[in-house]
Motif scaffolding. Structure first.
Motif, short mmCIF file in Angstrom:
data_model
loop_
_atom_site.label_atom_id
_atom_site.label_comp_id
_atom_site.label_asym_id
_atom_site.label_seq_id
_atom_site.Cartn_x
_atom_site.Cartn_y
_atom_site.Cartn_z
N PRO A 101 41.82 -0.07 -51.75
CA PRO A 101 42.36 -0.83 -50.13
C PRO A 101 43.11 0.30 -49.15
N TRP A 102 43.78 0.05 -49.85
CA TRP A 102 45.03 1.40 -48.80
C TRP A 102 44.41 3.14 -48.89
N ARG A 103 43.26 3.32 -49.92
CA ARG A 103 43.29 4.54 -50.28
C ARG A 103 42.11 4.30 -47.83
N VAL A 128 39.98 14.84 -46.87
CA VAL A 128 40.57 14.51 -45.88
C VAL A 128 41.64 14.00 -45.97
N GLY A 129 42.63 14.14 -46.73
CA GLY A 129 43.62 14.13 -47.01
C GLY A 129 44.73 14.29 -47.94
N TYR A 183 47.37 16.87 -55.09
CA TYR A 183 46.11 15.72 -54.72
C TYR A 183 44.76 15.31 -54.00
N ARG A 184 44.31 15.82 -53.84
CA ARG A 184 42.79 15.23 -52.98
C ARG A 184 42.29 13.81 -52.19
N LEU A 185 42.25 13.08 -51.55
CA LEU A 185 41.69 12.54 -50.69
C LEU A 185 40.79 12.25 -50.38
N GLY A 186 39.25 12.25 -51.11
CA GLY A 186 38.67 12.59 -50.29
C GLY A 186 37.67 11.05 -49.37
N TYR A 187 36.26 10.99 -50.37
CA TYR A 187 35.83 9.81 -49.13
C TYR A 187 34.96 8.77 -50.01
N GLY A 188 36.09 8.89 -51.30
CA GLY A 188 35.77 7.44 -52.42
C GLY A 188 34.46 7.62 -53.39
N GLY A 189 33.94 8.33 -53.07
CA GLY A 189 32.89 8.86 -54.50
C GLY A 189 33.10 9.10 -56.14
N ARG A 217 42.04 6.50 -45.83
CA ARG A 217 40.89 7.97 -45.10
C ARG A 217 40.36 7.48 -43.80
N LYS A 218 40.28 6.19 -43.23
CA LYS A 218 39.69 6.22 -42.09
C LYS A 218 41.09 6.68 -40.58
#
Length: 220
Positions: free
Chosen positions: A43-45, A162-163, A169-175, A49-50
């Motif tokens: 949920p933090w991610r 996204v981040g 390490y990459r923060l993407g769209y969650g898929g 992300r938003k």
């Protein structure tokens, strides 16, 4: 959020194990998170992300393009010779750096460009060769993808972020598509994350399924 969460006015604190009591959620200062608990990280991610997507969409389109151009020039230095190589790019989405002009120049220098295609949820991505004038169709999230064309294994993968954090390490769209794809590839390509410099965060709290990029290229 999990029932570990306790709310005091506008400050939220998450239960921590004794080994990570100094982990501070980037950008929020007073929020703490248990780095090894996916029920807290997920949920933090989502919230982070938003926040990051909203921030980049708020940037003027002309400024975003200027940032994209700076990223493109740094990509040339990072990747080096492209002739004879397959480079996976992407069609820009939700304010991502627009590298389409750069991709065309890469083709002119003797490389082939491939675009990622979502085949099915939970599956690795497929990379299809693309060039100017080739037919495109709307894929998942309404992103344009090649209608057909040979499936290839790229030598270089350009992954929009996204981040990102200091460990690449990459923060993407969650898929989880990029992580799943890299894990399934018979030979690991050179993986380059691209994003705006203000997308840097302290950590994404990497989990066992997360795969770091080899390098992150930004506009700064």
């Amino acid at each position: 959020m999990p029932d570990k969460e306790t709310t005091h006015a506008e400050t939220r604190e998450y239960a921590l194990s004794s080994c990570n009591t100094h982990d501070v959620v980037p950008g929020h200062g007073t929020e703490l998170i248990q780095a090894d608990a996916w029920t807290d990280v997920a949920p933090w991610r989502k919230a982070e992300r938003k926040r990051l997507i909203d921030e980049r969409l708020a940037v003027d389109a002309e400024e975003r393009q200027a940032k994209s151009d700076r990223i493109a020039s740094r990509l040339d230095l990072t990747i080096g010779k492209v002739s004879g190589r397959i480079v996976s790019g992407y069609w820009p989405f939700r304010g991502e750096p627009d590298l389409r002009n750069w991709a065309i120049k890469v083709i002119e220098r003797g490389a082939r460009i491939a675009l990622p295609v979502v085949i099915k949820k939970g599956w690795p991505l497929e990379f299809r060769v693309w060039g100017p004038g080739d037919p495109l169709e709307r894929g998942v999230w309404n992103i344009l993808v090649p209608s057909h064309g040979p499936s290839v294994q790229p030598d270089v993968v350009i992954a929009p972020v996204v981040g990102f954090d200091q460990a690449n390490y990459r923060l993407g769209y969650g898929g989880g598509f990029f992580d799943r794809t890299l894990a399934a590839m018979p030979k690991r390509p050179f993986v380059v994350g691209v994003g705006y410099s203000n997308s840097r965060i302290q950590t994404i709290y990497p989990q066992p399924h997360d795969i770091p990029m080899d390098v992150i290229v930004t506009d700064e």
